[in-house]
Write a protein that holds these residues in place. Structure first.
Motif, PDB file in Angstrom:
ATOM      1  N   GLY A  77       5.264  59.519  17.736  1.00  0.00           N
ATOM      2  CA  GLY A  77       5.578  58.253  17.085  1.00  0.00           C
ATOM      3  C   GLY A  77       4.950  57.063  17.776  1.00  0.00           C
ATOM      4  N   HIS A  78       5.667  55.932  17.758  1.00  0.00           N
ATOM      5  CA  HIS A  78       5.188  54.709  18.400  1.00  0.00           C
ATOM      6  C   HIS A  78       5.457  54.772  19.914  1.00  0.00           C
ATOM      7  N   ILE A  79       4.407  54.590  20.692  1.00  0.00           N
ATOM      8  CA  ILE A  79       4.470  54.768  22.138  1.00  0.00           C
ATOM      9  C   ILE A  79       4.104  53.454  22.837  1.00  0.00           C
ATOM     10  N   PRO A  80       4.893  53.017  23.836  1.00  0.00           N
ATOM     11  CA  PRO A  80       4.497  51.831  24.602  1.00  0.00           C
ATOM     12  C   PRO A  80       3.208  52.085  25.373  1.00  0.00           C
ATOM     13  N   HIS A  81       2.325  51.112  25.405  1.00  0.00           N
ATOM     14  CA  HIS A  81       1.081  51.262  26.163  1.00  0.00           C
ATOM     15  C   HIS A  81       1.417  51.556  27.623  1.00  0.00           C
ATOM     16  N   HIS A  82       0.767  52.576  28.179  1.00  0.00           N
ATOM     17  CA  HIS A  82       1.001  52.920  29.579  1.00  0.00           C
ATOM     18  C   HIS A  82      -0.199  53.672  30.128  1.00  0.00           C
ATOM     19  N   SER A  83      -0.333  53.636  31.433  1.00  0.00           N
ATOM     20  CA  SER A  83      -1.428  54.323  32.105  1.00  0.00           C
ATOM     21  C   SER A  83      -0.971  55.694  32.586  1.00  0.00           C
ATOM     22  N   GLU A  84      -1.887  56.426  33.187  1.00  0.00           N
ATOM     23  CA  GLU A  84      -1.539  57.744  33.730  1.00  0.00           C
ATOM     24  C   GLU A  84      -0.596  57.628  34.918  1.00  0.00           C
ATOM     25  N   THR A  85      -0.545  56.436  35.526  1.00  0.00           N
ATOM     26  CA  THR A  85       0.397  56.205  36.633  1.00  0.00           C
ATOM     27  C   THR A  85       1.697  55.583  36.143  1.00  0.00           C
ATOM     28  N   MET A  86       1.899  55.570  34.829  1.00  0.00           N
ATOM     29  CA  MET A  86       3.153  55.188  34.186  1.00  0.00           C
ATOM     30  C   MET A  86       3.470  53.693  34.210  1.00  0.00           C
ATOM     31  N   ASP A  87       2.506  52.859  34.602  1.00  0.00           N
ATOM     32  CA  ASP A  87       2.788  51.431  34.503  1.00  0.00           C
ATOM     33  C   ASP A  87       2.362  50.921  33.132  1.00  0.00           C
ATOM     34  N   THR A  88       2.955  49.817  32.691  1.00  0.00           N
ATOM     35  CA  THR A  88       2.676  49.208  31.395  1.00  0.00           C
ATOM     36  C   THR A  88       1.899  47.910  31.626  1.00  0.00           C
ATOM     37  N   PRO A  89       1.452  47.245  30.562  1.00  0.00           N
ATOM     38  CA  PRO A  89       0.764  45.968  30.743  1.00  0.00           C
ATOM     39  C   PRO A  89       1.665  44.865  31.283  1.00  0.00           C
ATOM     40  N   LEU A  90       2.981  45.070  31.236  1.00  0.00           N
ATOM     41  CA  LEU A  90       3.919  44.073  31.737  1.00  0.00           C
ATOM     42  C   LEU A  90       4.198  44.324  33.213  1.00  0.00           C
ATOM     43  N   SER A  91       3.932  43.342  34.041  1.00  0.00           N
ATOM     44  CA  SER A  91       4.072  43.505  35.491  1.00  0.00           C
ATOM     45  C   SER A  91       5.492  43.914  35.872  1.00  0.00           C
ATOM     46  N   GLY A  92       5.591  45.001  36.616  1.00  0.00           N
ATOM     47  CA  GLY A  92       6.885  45.476  37.092  1.00  0.00           C
ATOM     48  C   GLY A  92       7.629  46.353  36.117  1.00  0.00           C
ATOM     49  N   LEU A  93       7.038  46.654  34.944  1.00  0.00           N
ATOM     50  CA  LEU A  93       7.697  47.507  33.954  1.00  0.00           C
ATOM     51  C   LEU A  93       6.963  48.845  33.871  1.00  0.00           C
ATOM     52  N   TYR A  94       7.713  49.935  34.038  1.00  0.00           N
ATOM     53  CA  TYR A  94       7.160  51.288  34.051  1.00  0.00           C
ATOM     54  C   TYR A  94       7.908  52.158  33.035  1.00  0.00           C
ATOM     55  N   VAL A  95       7.280  53.230  32.608  1.00  0.00           N
ATOM     56  CA  VAL A  95       7.894  54.152  31.647  1.00  0.00           C
ATOM     57  C   VAL A  95       7.677  55.583  32.116  1.00  0.00           C
ATOM     58  N   ALA A  96       8.584  56.468  31.712  1.00  0.00           N
ATOM     59  CA  ALA A  96       8.442  57.889  32.047  1.00  0.00           C
ATOM     60  C   ALA A  96       9.333  58.709  31.142  1.00  0.00           C
ATOM     61  N   GLY A  97       8.914  59.937  30.896  1.00  0.00           N
ATOM     62  CA  GLY A  97       9.708  60.843  30.071  1.00  0.00           C
ATOM     63  C   GLY A  97       9.365  60.728  28.600  1.00  0.00           C
ATOM     64  N   ASN A  98      10.315  61.069  27.741  1.00  0.00           N
ATOM     65  CA  ASN A  98      10.041  61.160  26.313  1.00  0.00           C
ATOM     66  C   ASN A  98       9.756  59.830  25.635  1.00  0.00           C
ATOM     67  N   ILE A  99      10.010  58.726  26.302  1.00  0.00           N
ATOM     68  CA  ILE A  99       9.605  57.438  25.760  1.00  0.00           C
ATOM     69  C   ILE A  99       8.085  57.359  25.658  1.00  0.00           C
ATOM     70  N   THR A 100       7.369  58.178  26.428  1.00  0.00           N
ATOM     71  CA  THR A 100       5.904  58.187  26.419  1.00  0.00           C
ATOM     72  C   THR A 100       5.327  59.310  25.551  1.00  0.00           C
ATOM     73  N   GLY A 101       6.191  60.126  24.936  1.00  0.00           N
ATOM     74  CA  GLY A 101       5.727  61.268  24.144  1.00  0.00           C
ATOM     75  C   GLY A 101       6.675  62.441  24.340  1.00  0.00           C
ATOM     76  N   ILE A 102       6.903  63.185  23.272  1.00  0.00           N
ATOM     77  CA  ILE A 102       7.926  64.235  23.299  1.00  0.00           C
ATOM     78  C   ILE A 102       7.408  65.488  24.010  1.00  0.00           C
ATOM     79  N   GLU A 103       8.002  65.773  25.164  1.00  0.00           N
ATOM     80  CA  GLU A 103       7.678  66.990  25.914  1.00  0.00           C
ATOM     81  C   GLU A 103       8.950  67.532  26.564  1.00  0.00           C
ATOM     82  N   SER A 104       8.800  68.499  27.434  1.00  0.00           N
ATOM     83  CA  SER A 104       9.949  69.186  28.012  1.00  0.00           C
ATOM     84  C   SER A 104      10.563  68.401  29.173  1.00  0.00           C
ATOM     85  N   GLY A 105      11.734  68.869  29.616  1.00  0.00           N
ATOM     86  CA  GLY A 105      12.407  68.245  30.745  1.00  0.00           C
ATOM     87  C   GLY A 105      11.593  68.327  32.025  1.00  0.00           C
TER      88      GLY A 105
END
Length: 411
Positions: free
Chosen positions: A307-335
């Motif tokens: 679906g709709h995914i927040p922009h993020h790099s391979e190191t899990m940071d986003t374009p917003l300083s100090g904001l990071y993402v990890a897990g299924n918010i970045t794409g549906i995969e396993s635990g």
């Protein structure tokens, strides 16, 4: 004041908290459930190696490790807003506003609903709710059920229900239409299931699935799909039957279904009723990313990631300083993937905060390499082209943000 606030106490959030705290950062984890673990709490299955994956034990291990590192874990706390004020993120919660320079969003995924007549009857639930009731709360959801929707998540939870002694009589598709999307298209469902064909219970099914990857064979397979279905762990999968209505007066009593052609169109005059005392609706998963949107993070629609995914790099940071993402918010995969991503995010936060010493870069690179290994060894992929989806996101990141690496990120 905390250095890091982690929103979401599931596998990604706990792993991220552990990596950050082990690098010398003060970390708070908040989660709306009464205990940490997220979707891990409902998982129980046998790995291809023969070992059992027990999500409750895994969550207990992560929880204990986090507590040893003095991570502050607050459960039963909801987050309703997230905003940046100068150098600090303000996380507005049900217990007040918390502030930190770094926030890790590990909010996980939610289930797609597939509404159909009768779905508000007592005894109707999502397939994920059945998993939680069975494996977490130890409540028997019923004695004889029907699953509406055929996907990898449904089959995994079917096995868990069977292990708990709960009988699932049949798996049927939802009626074809705009609300069911691909879930009501027999051939699309078949294509998605072929990605887990190596886990089929019989050598015949595994061999036959190889032919089904050919377009012509697959179309013929759908045209002549057995009327009584193909059994999955003893439960018939009926790709040529669609659920029209869940029936009952005060609770679920059955499901009215009809035969369909190979394209999912209902064949008039073929209606019948299957008795059941519970129904699970399996619409699949999508990234739970509302907080990233509230924070102002840019998004990209990538169907391979769910679906709709927040922009993020391979190191899990986003374009917003100090904001990071990890897990299924970045794409549906396993635990396991979620935990690996959380570890990357935790080390990435530590690196940007100048914590962890000279070894932090090596730890970060090792964590990135580890996620590739974990993904290659994954028994099940919820989306068949996950690697393609990841490449899309990282190429987008390079195109939009790589030239700004030496500049400050968006405030």
């Amino acid at each position: 004041m905390m250095d890091v606030i982690v929103i979401g106490g599931g596998p990604a959030g706990l792993a991220g908290a552990i990596a950050s705290a082990s690098s010398g950062l003060k970390v708070t984890v908040i989660d709306e459930f009464v205990k940490p673990g997220g979707r891990l709490l409902g998982q129980l299955h046998e790995e291809p190696s023969g070992e059992w994956w027990n999500g409750i034990k895994e969550s207990e291990r992560l929880h204990l490790e986090a507590k040893k590192l003095a991570v502050d874990i607050r459960c039963g706390v909801s987050v309703y807003n997230l905003e940046k004020d100068d150098e600090l993120w303000n996380v507005h919660t049900s217990i007040g506003t918390l502030t930190a320079p770094n926030v890790l969003l590990a909010t996980g995924a939610a289930e797609y609903p597939i509404p159909l007549p009768g779905w508000t009857l007592p005894g109707v639930m999502s397939i994920g709710a059945a998993q939680v009731m069975t494996n977490v709360h130890r409540v028997q959801v019923g004695k004889n059920g029907i699953i509406i929707g055929a996907n990898i998540l449904a089959f995994a939870i079917l096995n868990e229900l069977q292990l708990a002694g709960i009988h699932v009589d049949r798996i049927v598709l939802p009626e074809k239409g705009p609300l069911s999307g691909d879930a009501g298209e027999p051939e699309e469902v078949m294509k998605s299931l072929l990605n887990a064909a190596h886990l089929a219970p019989s050598p015949l099914l595994r061999m036959g699935s190889k032919f089904m990857k050919n377009d012509w064979f697959r179309k013929m397979g759908m045209k002549f799909f057995p009327k009584n279905g193909v059994k999955v762990n003893g439960t018939p999968l009926l790709l040529r039957k669609a659920a029209l209505e869940i029936i009952g007066t005060e609770q679920v009593e059955g499901v009215r279904v009809a035969d369909t052609d190979e394209f999912g169109n209902v064949i008039p005059g073929t209606e019948t009723i299957y008795e059941a005392d519970f129904v699970c609706i399996a619409g699949g998963l999508y990234p739970l990313a509302e907080l990233a949107a509230v924070a102002g993070c840019p998004f990209q629609y990538i169907p391979e990631l769910g679906g709709h995914i927040p922009h993020h790099s391979e190191t899990m940071d986003t374009p917003l300083s100090g904001l990071y993402v990890a897990g299924n918010i970045t794409g549906i995969e396993s635990g396991k993937i979620a935990m690996a991503q959380g570890t990357i995010a935790g080390y990435s936060i530590a690196k940007h905060a100048d914590k962890g010493g000279a070894a932090i870069e090596e730890k970060l690179q090792q964590a990135i390499q580890n996620i590739h290994i974990v993904r290659e060894q994954a028994a099940i992929q919820f989306n068949s082209e996950i690697d393609k989806g990841r490449r899309k996101m990282y190429e987008l990141w390079e195109r939009l943000y790589s030239s700004k690496k030496s500049e400050s990120k968006i405030s």
